[in-house]
Write a protein that holds these residues in place. Structure first.
Motif, PDB file in Angstrom:
ATOM      1  N   PRO A 205      -6.294 -18.602  79.512  1.00 54.19           N
ATOM      2  CA  PRO A 205      -5.310 -18.137  80.228  1.00 54.19           C
ATOM      3  C   PRO A 205      -4.582 -17.589  78.854  1.00 54.19           C
ATOM      4  CG  PRO A 205      -5.363 -20.062  81.343  1.00 54.19           C
ATOM      5  CD  PRO A 205      -6.645 -19.829  79.864  1.00 54.19           C
ATOM      6  N   ALA A 206      -3.950 -17.972  77.407  1.00 56.82           N
ATOM      7  CA  ALA A 206      -3.800 -17.479  75.971  1.00 56.82           C
ATOM      8  C   ALA A 206      -4.705 -16.306  76.484  1.00 56.82           C
ATOM      9  CB  ALA A 206      -4.348 -18.373  75.448  1.00 56.82           C
ATOM     10  N   PHE A 207      -5.449 -16.013  76.258  1.00 55.86           N
ATOM     11  CA  PHE A 207      -6.789 -14.440  76.168  1.00 55.86           C
ATOM     12  C   PHE A 207      -5.738 -13.546  76.832  1.00 55.86           C
ATOM     13  CE2 PHE A 207      -9.179 -11.493  76.676  1.00 55.86           C
ATOM     14  CZ  PHE A 207      -9.943 -11.041  75.867  1.00 55.86           C
ATOM     15  N   VAL A 208      -5.566 -13.428  77.572  1.00 57.59           N
ATOM     16  CA  VAL A 208      -4.823 -12.591  78.464  1.00 57.59           C
ATOM     17  C   VAL A 208      -3.864 -12.478  78.364  1.00 57.59           C
ATOM     18  CG1 VAL A 208      -4.381 -11.610  81.117  1.00 57.59           C
ATOM     19  CG2 VAL A 208      -6.910 -13.237  80.691  1.00 57.59           C
ATOM     20  N   ARG A 284     -18.650 -15.280  85.044  1.00 54.79           N
ATOM     21  CA  ARG A 284     -19.636 -15.488  83.576  1.00 54.79           C
ATOM     22  C   ARG A 284     -18.895 -17.315  83.007  1.00 54.79           C
ATOM     23  NH1 ARG A 284     -22.588 -13.338  80.849  1.00 54.79           N
ATOM     24  NH2 ARG A 284     -21.643 -10.625  81.344  1.00 54.79           N
ATOM     25  N   PRO A 285     -19.513 -18.029  83.148  1.00 55.46           N
ATOM     26  CA  PRO A 285     -18.505 -18.796  82.563  1.00 55.46           C
ATOM     27  C   PRO A 285     -18.278 -18.828  80.629  1.00 55.46           C
ATOM     28  CG  PRO A 285     -21.445 -19.248  83.456  1.00 55.46           C
ATOM     29  CD  PRO A 285     -21.111 -18.185  83.931  1.00 55.46           C
ATOM     30  N   TYR A 286     -17.995 -19.615  80.507  1.00 54.78           N
ATOM     31  CA  TYR A 286     -17.753 -20.167  78.984  1.00 54.78           C
ATOM     32  C   TYR A 286     -17.705 -21.728  79.100  1.00 54.78           C
ATOM     33  CZ  TYR A 286     -17.404 -15.806  78.070  1.00 54.78           C
ATOM     34  OH  TYR A 286     -17.555 -13.962  77.775  1.00 54.78           O
ATOM     35  N   PRO A 287     -18.181 -22.566  79.506  1.00 57.65           N
ATOM     36  CA  PRO A 287     -18.097 -24.009  79.347  1.00 57.65           C
ATOM     37  C   PRO A 287     -17.827 -24.244  78.105  1.00 57.65           C
ATOM     38  CG  PRO A 287     -20.113 -23.792  79.426  1.00 57.65           C
ATOM     39  CD  PRO A 287     -19.146 -22.338  79.688  1.00 57.65           C
ATOM     40  N   ARG A 288     -18.142 -24.132  76.757  1.00 57.33           N
ATOM     41  CA  ARG A 288     -18.111 -24.457  75.545  1.00 57.33           C
ATOM     42  C   ARG A 288     -17.074 -23.859  74.713  1.00 57.33           C
ATOM     43  NH1 ARG A 288     -23.472 -25.964  77.510  1.00 57.33           N
ATOM     44  NH2 ARG A 288     -24.127 -23.620  75.790  1.00 57.33           N
ATOM     45  N   LEU A 289     -16.382 -24.820  73.461  1.00 57.63           N
ATOM     46  CA  LEU A 289     -15.461 -23.703  72.615  1.00 57.63           C
ATOM     47  C   LEU A 289     -16.321 -22.890  71.817  1.00 57.63           C
ATOM     48  CD1 LEU A 289     -13.197 -23.373  70.833  1.00 57.63           C
ATOM     49  CD2 LEU A 289     -13.827 -25.356  69.620  1.00 57.63           C
ATOM     50  N   GLY A 290     -17.331 -22.565  71.373  1.00 60.66           N
ATOM     51  CA  GLY A 290     -18.297 -22.571  70.989  1.00 60.66           C
ATOM     52  C   GLY A 290     -19.072 -21.051  71.307  1.00 60.66           C
ATOM     53  N   LEU A 292     -16.718 -19.604  73.891  1.00 63.40           N
ATOM     54  CA  LEU A 292     -15.440 -18.544  74.037  1.00 63.40           C
ATOM     55  C   LEU A 292     -15.833 -18.495  72.169  1.00 63.40           C
ATOM     56  CD1 LEU A 292     -13.691 -21.333  75.943  1.00 63.40           C
ATOM     57  CD2 LEU A 292     -13.535 -19.375  76.632  1.00 63.40           C
ATOM     58  N   TRP A 293     -15.423 -19.646  71.117  1.00 60.91           N
ATOM     59  CA  TRP A 293     -15.643 -18.647  69.839  1.00 60.91           C
ATOM     60  C   TRP A 293     -16.164 -17.888  69.526  1.00 60.91           C
ATOM     61  CZ3 TRP A 293     -12.542 -22.052  66.047  1.00 60.91           C
ATOM     62  CH2 TRP A 293     -12.648 -21.528  64.856  1.00 60.91           C
ATOM     63  N   ARG A 294     -17.193 -17.185  70.147  1.00 55.77           N
ATOM     64  CA  ARG A 294     -18.120 -15.495  69.835  1.00 55.77           C
ATOM     65  C   ARG A 294     -17.632 -14.422  71.016  1.00 55.77           C
ATOM     66  NH1 ARG A 294     -21.800 -19.901  69.992  1.00 55.77           N
ATOM     67  NH2 ARG A 294     -22.397 -19.335  71.796  1.00 55.77           N
ATOM     68  N   MET A 295     -17.311 -14.949  72.075  1.00 55.76           N
ATOM     69  CA  MET A 295     -15.908 -13.551  72.646  1.00 55.76           C
ATOM     70  C   MET A 295     -15.209 -13.283  72.477  1.00 55.76           C
ATOM     71  SD  MET A 295     -14.307 -14.521  76.740  1.00 55.76           S
ATOM     72  CE  MET A 295     -12.771 -14.588  75.923  1.00 55.76           C
ATOM     73  N   LEU A 380      -6.084 -17.814  65.849  1.00 55.07           N
ATOM     74  CA  LEU A 380      -6.145 -17.336  63.743  1.00 55.07           C
ATOM     75  C   LEU A 380      -7.759 -17.532  63.268  1.00 55.07           C
ATOM     76  CD1 LEU A 380      -3.358 -18.685  61.562  1.00 55.07           C
ATOM     77  CD2 LEU A 380      -5.846 -18.497  61.637  1.00 55.07           C
ATOM     78  N   LEU A 381      -7.605 -19.037  63.828  1.00 55.64           N
ATOM     79  CA  LEU A 381      -9.419 -19.197  62.937  1.00 55.64           C
ATOM     80  C   LEU A 381     -10.507 -17.997  63.737  1.00 55.64           C
ATOM     81  CD1 LEU A 381      -9.060 -23.425  63.018  1.00 55.64           C
ATOM     82  CD2 LEU A 381      -9.000 -21.480  61.068  1.00 55.64           C
ATOM     83  N   MET A 382     -10.643 -17.949  65.031  1.00 48.94           N
ATOM     84  CA  MET A 382     -11.476 -16.877  65.172  1.00 48.94           C
ATOM     85  C   MET A 382     -11.915 -15.466  64.386  1.00 48.94           C
ATOM     86  SD  MET A 382     -11.139 -17.975  69.285  1.00 48.94           S
ATOM     87  CE  MET A 382     -10.794 -19.876  70.105  1.00 48.94           C
ATOM     88  N   THR A 383      -9.775 -15.429  64.516  1.00 45.90           N
ATOM     89  CA  THR A 383      -9.908 -13.975  64.260  1.00 45.90           C
ATOM     90  C   THR A 383     -10.224 -13.591  62.244  1.00 45.90           C
ATOM     91  OG1 THR A 383      -8.079 -13.508  65.019  1.00 45.90           O
ATOM     92  CG2 THR A 383      -7.790 -12.321  63.405  1.00 45.90           C
TER      93      THR A 383
END
Length: 418
Positions: A205-208, A284-290, A292-295, A380-383
């Motif tokens: 939800p934060a992504f949107v 599309r499932p994103y069950p793990r943090l990794g 979502l991080w790559r997305m 922030l860390l993903m960026t």
């Protein structure tokens, strides 16, 4: 007052401005109307689009639509998404063109099997070969799909939709109705992403929310406005507008292709609309943090135009706007600093309030709203990681391909265009 107090006051001022001056980005009411073609008085679409013709097309005059689906290694999600396209309840002619972009998991064969099993709209499966110089894989596949559509149909509209997107039976009808009703060249819906696992609940939800903060839908939908954006999972595009804007050749290098496409259409004089979806879902499932991080990280630095100064400004802005309020509130509570506590708590409260509508849209519990600063810290860390990967030569990587920044890619000669 100490420095942290001044920072918290600045953060509160920023949040008051975001609340009232950033196109009411936090509201989630910019959506297509339910139901079929409008009748009677002119209908005004949500989000600032001006009135168009009063009626939708007659039952015998619905425009032809070519549905283009770029797909690379999508066998996992295709059984949930493709049948929904084939089953569209659309009164006019529609045909699906799925472009198998070098898949190694049998995507093309599975698509043919699903079409044979489910029936519905006619399906054509094509393969474009390896991308040409300067092209991203998705846009190369879109180019091939559009060429197939031109050769086999006289479609007035193109529906560009991703292979992981499932459409309710009335989705195409609603998109075409909106385009005709308000005379729009591009109608795009932000698909409702999957939210099942704890990490998806925290991050999706934060992504949107962050996207709508960058590109307020009401500003996007304002004729003559400078803000332009689209959601690549669901874009209905008038073919004439695509040709006028030279889509996709003019944007062939774009990693963030949806926003770039919308800008090209708007620069060419086209009228666009963007809103949240009710009938369009990502499976599309994103069950793990990794995952979502790559997305997020694969395109975050591209969003900043690969500019280190913009990266520094973004990191500083995220820290002041999202991280300072809870830091100030908790520090003020521990130290007894009332001004620090007041400013920090007020900014945190405004932040939390603006996030609640998005959580309601995603049917998530309200107690997630105060955790937005933690989610922002992850973004922030993903960026930062996106920039690090770029300078290591692994930036903008997706499904086995890594894309260079646009100025580093050779140009395709005009005669190579389809």
């Amino acid at each position: 007052m100490n420095a942290l107090t001044w920072i918290s006051v600045g953060s509160l001022a920023a949040w008051l401005w975001l609340l009232l001056g950033q196109g009411f980005f936090w509201r989630t009411d910019v959506r297509l109307p339910d139901g079929g073609p409008p009748s009677g008085p002119p209908t005004k679409l949500p989000g600032g689009t001006p009135d168009g013709p009063p009626d939708g097309p007659p039952d015998d005059d619905w425009p032809s639509v070519a549905i283009v689906v770029p797909a690379r290694d999508e066998a996992e999600v295709l059984p949930e998404s493709l049948p929904s396209l084939l089953a569209q309840d659309y009164p006019g002619r529609a045909e699906v063109f799925l472009v198998d972009d070098g898949s190694t998991d049998g995507t093309g064969e599975l698509a043919r099997s699903l079409a044979a099993e489910h029936g519905g709209l006619p399906l054509t499966v094509g393969s474009p070969g390896e991308p040409g110089p300067g092209w991203t894989g998705k846009l190369w596949a879109v180019r091939h799909g559009m060429a197939l559509a031109r050769a086999r149909t006289d479609a007035e509209y193109l529906l560009l939709t991703d292979a992981d997107i499932a459409h309710a039976p009335g989705s195409l009808r609603a998109l075409v109705t909106a385009a005709r009703t308000a005379d729009l060249d591009l109608v795009s819906q932000m698909a409702r992403l999957r939210v099942v696992t704890p990490w998806e609940r925290l991050i999706v939800p934060a992504f949107v929310y962050f996207f709508s903060q960058l590109y307020p839908f009401r500003w996007v939908n304002r004729p003559g406005g400078r803000t332009a954006a689209a959601a690549g999972g669901c874009v209905l595009l008038r073919r004439e507008a695509a040709e006028r804007a030279r889509i996709p050749d003019a944007i062939r290098h774009a990693v963030i292709d949806d926003v770039t496409l919308a800008r090209a259409v708007k620069r060419g004089g086209g009228r666009i609309w963007l809103g949240l979806a009710e009938q369009v879902d990502s499976v599309r499932p994103y069950p793990r943090l990794g995952q979502l991080w790559r997305m997020v990280s694969r395109s975050a630095y591209a969003q900043l135009l690969y500019q280190p100064l913009l990266l520094l400004a973004t990191v500083a802005g995220l820290a002041v706007v999202y991280l300072a309020p809870p830091t100030a509130a908790l520090t003020g509570a521990v130290t007894g600093n009332v001004p620090l506590l007041t400013a920090g708590a007020a900014a945190w409260a405004v932040m939390t309030g603006t996030y609640l509508p998005m959580l309601r849209y995603y049917r998530q519990p309200p107690w997630l709203a105060p955790l937005l600063p933690f989610t922002a810290a992850l973004y922030l860390l993903m960026t930062v990681d996106s920039a690090v990967q770029h300078y290591r030569g692994r930036g903008a990587a997706w499904k086995g391909r890594t894309y260079a920044r646009p100025e580093a890619t050779p140009r395709t000669p005009p005669e190579a265009a389809p």
